[in-house]
Scaffold this motif. Structure first.
Motif, PDB file in Angstrom:
ATOM      1  N   ILE A  26       0.782  -1.015   0.299  1.00 13.03           N
ATOM      2  CA  ILE A  26       0.018  -0.041  -0.200  1.00 13.03           C
ATOM      3  C   ILE A  26       0.903   1.107  -0.171  1.00 13.03           C
ATOM      4  CG2 ILE A  26      -0.104   0.063   2.529  1.00 13.03           C
ATOM      5  CD1 ILE A  26      -3.003   1.021   2.240  1.00 13.03           C
ATOM      6  N   LEU A  27       0.164   2.625  -0.981  1.00  6.04           N
ATOM      7  CA  LEU A  27       1.079   4.203  -0.430  1.00  6.04           C
ATOM      8  C   LEU A  27       0.082   4.250   0.160  1.00  6.04           C
ATOM      9  CD1 LEU A  27       1.425   4.545  -4.541  1.00  6.04           C
ATOM     10  CD2 LEU A  27       3.335   3.272  -2.692  1.00  6.04           C
ATOM     11  N   VAL A  28       1.123   5.147   1.289  1.00  8.05           N
ATOM     12  CA  VAL A  28       0.484   5.908   2.172  1.00  8.05           C
ATOM     13  C   VAL A  28       1.212   7.158   2.249  1.00  8.05           C
ATOM     14  CG1 VAL A  28       0.422   6.812   4.772  1.00  8.05           C
ATOM     15  CG2 VAL A  28      -0.300   4.399   4.383  1.00  8.05           C
ATOM     16  N   VAL A  29       0.346   8.613   2.279  1.00 13.07           N
ATOM     17  CA  VAL A  29       0.237   9.493   1.404  1.00 13.07           C
ATOM     18  C   VAL A  29       0.078  10.497   1.502  1.00 13.07           C
ATOM     19  CG1 VAL A  29       1.475   8.064  -1.467  1.00 13.07           C
ATOM     20  CG2 VAL A  29      -1.081   9.193  -0.645  1.00 13.07           C
ATOM     21  N   ASN A  30       0.470  11.862   1.372  1.00 12.42           N
ATOM     22  CA  ASN A  30       0.260  13.155   2.080  1.00 12.42           C
ATOM     23  C   ASN A  30       0.947  14.241   1.174  1.00 12.42           C
ATOM     24  OD1 ASN A  30      -0.781  14.186   4.488  1.00 12.42           O
ATOM     25  ND2 ASN A  30       1.651  15.160   4.952  1.00 12.42           N
ATOM     26  N   SER A  31      -0.677  15.332   1.513  1.00 11.07           N
ATOM     27  CA  SER A  31       0.196  16.162   0.652  1.00 11.07           C
ATOM     28  C   SER A  31       0.020  16.486  -1.199  1.00 11.07           C
ATOM     29  CB  SER A  31       0.734  17.269   1.229  1.00 11.07           C
ATOM     30  OG  SER A  31       0.292  18.440   0.717  1.00 11.07           O
ATOM     31  N   ASN A  32       1.385  16.480  -1.099  1.00  9.96           N
ATOM     32  CA  ASN A  32       2.141  16.643  -2.584  1.00  9.96           C
ATOM     33  C   ASN A  32       2.373  14.999  -2.946  1.00  9.96           C
ATOM     34  OD1 ASN A  32       3.732  17.338  -4.976  1.00  9.96           O
ATOM     35  ND2 ASN A  32       5.348  16.837  -3.741  1.00  9.96           N
ATOM     36  N   GLY A  33       2.517  14.474  -2.014  1.00 11.96           N
ATOM     37  CA  GLY A  33       2.832  12.747  -1.979  1.00 11.96           C
ATOM     38  C   GLY A  33       1.459  12.200  -2.515  1.00 11.96           C
ATOM     39  N   SER A  34       0.019  12.655  -1.926  1.00 12.16           N
ATOM     40  CA  SER A  34      -1.067  12.192  -2.558  1.00 12.16           C
ATOM     41  C   SER A  34      -1.133  12.259  -4.145  1.00 12.16           C
ATOM     42  CB  SER A  34      -2.218  12.967  -1.632  1.00 12.16           C
ATOM     43  OG  SER A  34      -2.565  12.195  -0.243  1.00 12.16           O
ATOM     44  N   PHE A  35      -0.750  13.754  -4.394  1.00 13.36           N
ATOM     45  CA  PHE A  35      -1.005  13.694  -5.950  1.00 13.36           C
ATOM     46  C   PHE A  35      -0.514  13.389  -6.275  1.00 13.36           C
ATOM     47  CE2 PHE A  35       1.279  16.247  -9.452  1.00 13.36           C
ATOM     48  CZ  PHE A  35      -0.085  16.850 -10.121  1.00 13.36           C
ATOM     49  N   LEU A  36       1.435  12.716  -6.078  1.00 15.35           N
ATOM     50  CA  LEU A  36       1.927  11.947  -7.401  1.00 15.35           C
ATOM     51  C   LEU A  36       1.331  10.382  -6.745  1.00 15.35           C
ATOM     52  CD1 LEU A  36       5.328  13.112  -5.756  1.00 15.35           C
ATOM     53  CD2 LEU A  36       4.070  13.472  -8.193  1.00 15.35           C
ATOM     54  N   GLY A  37       1.004  10.362  -5.765  1.00 17.56           N
ATOM     55  CA  GLY A  37       0.749   8.622  -5.445  1.00 17.56           C
ATOM     56  C   GLY A  37      -0.948   8.320  -5.918  1.00 17.56           C
ATOM     57  N   GLN A  38      -1.482   9.108  -6.257  1.00 14.85           N
ATOM     58  CA  GLN A  38      -2.540   8.933  -7.009  1.00 14.85           C
ATOM     59  C   GLN A  38      -2.082   8.200  -8.597  1.00 14.85           C
ATOM     60  OE1 GLN A  38      -4.776  10.583  -9.149  1.00 14.85           O
ATOM     61  NE2 GLN A  38      -3.052  12.465  -9.425  1.00 14.85           N
ATOM     62  N   ILE A  39      -1.545   9.340  -8.835  1.00 13.11           N
ATOM     63  CA  ILE A  39      -1.026   8.390  -9.974  1.00 13.11           C
ATOM     64  C   ILE A  39      -0.502   7.613 -10.144  1.00 13.11           C
ATOM     65  CG2 ILE A  39       0.110   9.666 -11.934  1.00 13.11           C
ATOM     66  CD1 ILE A  39       0.268  12.176 -10.823  1.00 13.11           C
ATOM     67  N   ALA A  40       0.373   7.565  -9.414  1.00  8.96           N
ATOM     68  CA  ALA A  40       1.508   5.739  -9.414  1.00  8.96           C
ATOM     69  C   ALA A  40       0.024   4.798  -8.781  1.00  8.96           C
ATOM     70  CB  ALA A  40       2.645   6.227  -7.943  1.00  8.96           C
ATOM     71  N   ALA A  41      -0.463   5.086  -8.029  1.00  9.15           N
ATOM     72  CA  ALA A  41      -1.740   4.208  -6.991  1.00  9.15           C
ATOM     73  C   ALA A  41      -2.698   3.263  -8.865  1.00  9.15           C
ATOM     74  CB  ALA A  41      -2.449   4.440  -6.925  1.00  9.15           C
ATOM     75  N   SER A  42      -2.789   4.594  -9.390  1.00  4.15           N
ATOM     76  CA  SER A  42      -3.198   3.759 -10.229  1.00  4.15           C
ATOM     77  C   SER A  42      -2.801   3.704 -11.558  1.00  4.15           C
ATOM     78  CB  SER A  42      -4.187   5.829 -11.406  1.00  4.15           C
ATOM     79  OG  SER A  42      -4.402   4.986 -12.538  1.00  4.15           O
ATOM     80  N   ARG A  43      -1.010   3.591 -11.848  1.00  7.34           N
ATOM     81  CA  ARG A  43      -0.466   3.308 -12.867  1.00  7.34           C
ATOM     82  C   ARG A  43      -0.249   2.047 -12.140  1.00  7.34           C
ATOM     83  NH1 ARG A  43       3.691   8.386 -14.343  1.00  7.34           N
ATOM     84  NH2 ARG A  43       1.896   9.396 -15.606  1.00  7.34           N
ATOM     85  N   LEU A  44       0.541   1.693 -11.542  1.00  8.82           N
ATOM     86  CA  LEU A  44       0.789   0.597 -10.607  1.00  8.82           C
ATOM     87  C   LEU A  44      -0.162  -0.493 -10.540  1.00  8.82           C
ATOM     88  CD1 LEU A  44       4.039   1.990  -9.056  1.00  8.82           C
ATOM     89  CD2 LEU A  44       3.688   0.466 -11.489  1.00  8.82           C
ATOM     90  N   GLY A  45      -1.845   0.272 -10.112  1.00  4.81           N
ATOM     91  CA  GLY A  45      -2.020  -1.381  -9.434  1.00  4.81           C
ATOM     92  C   GLY A  45      -2.115  -1.088  -8.166  1.00  4.81           C
ATOM     93  N   ILE A  46      -1.441  -0.289  -7.545  1.00  2.78           N
ATOM     94  CA  ILE A  46      -1.275  -0.200  -5.873  1.00  2.78           C
ATOM     95  C   ILE A  46      -2.150   0.489  -4.560  1.00  2.78           C
ATOM     96  CG2 ILE A  46       0.250   0.008  -4.034  1.00  2.78           C
ATOM     97  CD1 ILE A  46       2.384   0.300  -6.231  1.00  2.78           C
ATOM     98  N   PRO A  47      -2.882  -0.255  -4.077  1.00  2.00           N
ATOM     99  CA  PRO A  47      -4.216   0.318  -3.192  1.00  2.00           C
ATOM    100  C   PRO A  47      -3.159   2.003  -2.444  1.00  2.00           C
ATOM    101  CG  PRO A  47      -3.953  -1.214  -1.781  1.00  2.00           C
ATOM    102  CD  PRO A  47      -2.679  -2.117  -3.459  1.00  2.00           C
ATOM    103  N   ALA A  48      -4.115   2.823  -2.185  1.00  2.00           N
ATOM    104  CA  ALA A  48      -3.365   4.757  -2.047  1.00  2.00           C
ATOM    105  C   ALA A  48      -4.516   4.382  -0.856  1.00  2.00           C
ATOM    106  CB  ALA A  48      -2.886   4.904  -2.736  1.00  2.00           C
ATOM    107  N   LEU A  49      -4.081   5.068   0.481  1.00  2.00           N
ATOM    108  CA  LEU A  49      -4.610   5.680   1.565  1.00  2.00           C
ATOM    109  C   LEU A  49      -4.112   7.307   1.313  1.00  2.00           C
ATOM    110  CD1 LEU A  49      -6.616   6.124   3.598  1.00  2.00           C
ATOM    111  CD2 LEU A  49      -5.106   5.548   5.727  1.00  2.00           C
ATOM    112  N   LEU A  50      -5.274   8.523   0.630  1.00  2.00           N
ATOM    113  CA  LEU A  50      -4.774   9.324   0.951  1.00  2.00           C
ATOM    114  C   LEU A  50      -4.612  10.292   2.075  1.00  2.00           C
ATOM    115  CD1 LEU A  50      -5.668  10.044  -2.642  1.00  2.00           C
ATOM    116  CD2 LEU A  50      -4.020   9.338  -2.467  1.00  2.00           C
ATOM    117  N   GLY A  51      -3.834  11.465   2.102  1.00  2.00           N
ATOM    118  CA  GLY A  51      -3.859  12.442   3.649  1.00  2.00           C
ATOM    119  C   GLY A  51      -4.046  13.346   2.532  1.00  2.00           C
ATOM    120  N   ASN A  52      -4.826  13.894   3.463  1.00  2.00           N
ATOM    121  CA  ASN A  52      -4.841  15.649   3.216  1.00  2.00           C
ATOM    122  C   ASN A  52      -4.318  15.646   1.752  1.00  2.00           C
ATOM    123  OD1 ASN A  52      -4.422  18.311   3.569  1.00  2.00           O
ATOM    124  ND2 ASN A  52      -2.180  18.584   4.321  1.00  2.00           N
ATOM    125  N   PRO A  53      -4.667  15.065   0.440  1.00  2.00           N
ATOM    126  CA  PRO A  53      -4.289  15.530  -0.357  1.00  2.00           C
ATOM    127  C   PRO A  53      -4.239  17.199  -1.656  1.00  2.00           C
ATOM    128  CG  PRO A  53      -6.890  14.821  -0.733  1.00  2.00           C
ATOM    129  CD  PRO A  53      -6.156  14.554   0.648  1.00  2.00           C
TER     130      PRO A  53
END
Length: 132
Positions: A60-87
């Motif tokens: 899983i990706l646990v992501v925050n702020s700008n990490g959420s911006f990048l994480g939601q893209i990476a999660a979608s591309r790679l098929g990994i679940p992500a928990l987005l915090g303060n996106p």
């Protein structure tokens, strides 16, 4: 096999920020928590995240702020679940209000603590936002 969490920090932070350290402490002895420093530039950061995920296979990706911006893209591309915090999904607006020199709010492994938000950096984020 030990489960892995990949934490992606916010724009002004680093892999040693308080949320990263809290996550490591909460999962100590249970799950491996990876907390790398992300590159400043978004294309470079996405390539870094992709390579890291391909090598480490986080659950899983646990992501925050700008990490959420990048994480939601990476999660979608790679098929990994992500928990987005303060996106922050509108990074161009966020950055446009902060054009100038800055200092990271937590230490980076490479020792670099200063960076500049300028129009070319904002344009890189605009490019990514447009092509998603």
């Amino acid at each position: 096999m030990t489960a892995k969490i990949l934490f992606l920090h916010g724009f002004f932070a680093s892999g040693s920020c308080i949320p990263a350290q809290a996550l490591k402490q909460a999962f100590a002895g249970k799950t491996e928590v990876l907390t790398p420093d992300l590159p400043l530039h978004p294309h470079e950061a996405l390539a870094f995240i992709t390579k890291l995920c391909e090598r480490e296979h986080p659950n899983i990706l646990v992501v925050n702020s700008n990490g959420s911006f990048l994480g939601q893209i990476a999660a979608s591309r790679l098929g990994i679940p992500a928990l987005l915090g303060n996106p922050h999904f509108e990074m161009t607006r966020f950055l446009s209000e902060r054009i100038r020199a800055h200092e990271y709010k937590s230490p980076r492994a490479d020792g670099r603590q200063h960076f500049v938000i300028d129009q070319p950096l904002i344009n890189e984020f605009a490019d990514i936002q447009t092509h998603q």
